[in-house]
Design an enzyme around this catalytic site. Sequence first.
Site, PDB file in Angstrom:
ATOM      1  CG  HIS A   1      -5.694  -2.244   8.668  1.00  0.00           C
ATOM      2  ND1 HIS A   1      -5.733  -0.872   8.736  1.00  0.00           N
ATOM      3  CD2 HIS A   1      -4.420  -2.558   9.044  1.00  0.00           C
ATOM      4  CE1 HIS A   1      -4.573  -0.395   9.111  1.00  0.00           C
ATOM      5  NE2 HIS A   1      -3.761  -1.398   9.303  1.00  0.00           N
TER       6      HIS A   1
ATOM      7  CG  ASP B   1      -8.624  -1.074  11.539  1.00  0.00           C
ATOM      8  OD1 ASP B   1      -7.637  -1.790  11.237  1.00  0.00           O
ATOM      9  OD2 ASP B   1      -9.012  -0.141  10.811  1.00  0.00           O
TER      10      ASP B   1
ATOM     11  CG  ASP C   1      -0.282  -0.422   2.504  1.00  0.00           C
ATOM     12  OD1 ASP C   1       0.957  -0.335   2.583  1.00  0.00           O
ATOM     13  OD2 ASP C   1      -0.998  -0.833   3.427  1.00  0.00           O
TER      14      ASP C   1
ATOM     15  CD  GLU D   1      -8.431   1.032   7.577  1.00  0.00           C
ATOM     16  OE1 GLU D   1      -8.283   0.014   8.283  1.00  0.00           O
ATOM     17  OE2 GLU D   1      -7.840   2.093   7.833  1.00  0.00           O
TER      18      GLU D   1
HETATM   19  P1  PGA Z   1       2.151  -1.123  12.548  1.00  0.00           P
HETATM   20  O1  PGA Z   1       0.979  -1.138  11.485  1.00  0.00           O
HETATM   21  O2  PGA Z   1       3.094  -2.189  12.128  1.00  0.00           O
HETATM   22  O3  PGA Z   1       2.754   0.254  12.442  1.00  0.00           O
HETATM   23  O4  PGA Z   1       1.528  -1.405  13.875  1.00  0.00           O
HETATM   24  C1  PGA Z   1       0.444  -2.362  11.092  1.00  0.00           C
HETATM   25  C2  PGA Z   1      -0.652  -2.156  10.082  1.00  0.00           C
HETATM   26  O5  PGA Z   1      -1.328  -1.121  10.130  1.00  0.00           O
HETATM   27  O6  PGA Z   1      -0.847  -3.042   9.240  1.00  0.00           O
END
Ligand code: PGA
Length: 258
Positions: free
Chosen positions: A138, A136, A67, A143
């Site tokens: 994801h 959340d 992404d 999302e």
């Molecule tokens: P993070 O993000 O590794 O910064 O906790 C993980 C994600 O949002 O997939």
Amino acid sequence: MEIIIKETYEEMCKVAAQTVARTLNSKPNAVLGLPTGSTPEGLYKELIRMHKDEGLDFSQVTTFNLDEYVGLPQNHDQSYHYFMRERLFKHLNIPPQNIYIPSGTTDNYEAFCQWYEQRIVECGGIDLQVLGIGTDGHIGFNEPTSSLGSRTRIKTLSEQTIEDNARFFKRPEDVPVYAITMGVGTILEAGKIILLANGDQKAQAVADAIEGPVTCICTASALQLHRDTTFFLDREATGLLKMIEYYEWIQAKRPGAP
Ligand code: PGA
């Protein structure tokens, strides 16, 4: 699904790196799907160490990132292009033309997304997809309520994700609201998937992903449908798993398995 639990983040990253190394050793021209964020930083450090100290070779590897924020130019210090260059690519020997990251600045997102999906197929598909998980639930920026069959497209970030990621930006209002992300359907086509999660702030999402129903409310739960997914967890991230003793039993019995 396989669930590997390690006491610390560092140990978790080391075993995950060994999985990546095994993939490259058995297929030097493997196609890797890669994430950004805090979680993979330790994995990337270990891969860099293996490249420098042990000669782990990336010269034939192709990578596709999950992404990118919409609207951030590639040299913006919070863009995922910048993150990947600084934290991984500039330390390895992946040919630059083999590196694919979604564009956050194209003037035709629809055409770009189609092209990105097509490039993955033309490169033979993703052999090993590495994932983090959002609080959340994801994967990528898929999302809650993302279709479990979704493909690469633009998504609006949830308020929770914007809040989580605000720590990287000067002001919370600087966090982009839109991102371009591989879809859940894109991710599920990878040959093998590994998901890394650490810290107690991820415990709920991890429990929902592994033990909850398959639901678009926690898009990581779609991994239950994939035939070769491994979760690498540190102890803190396992806090809400109901069947932890079972996972540890399986892990302990694994070396003797026929
Ligand atoms: P993070 O993000 O590794 O910064 O906790 C993980 C994600 O949002 O997939």
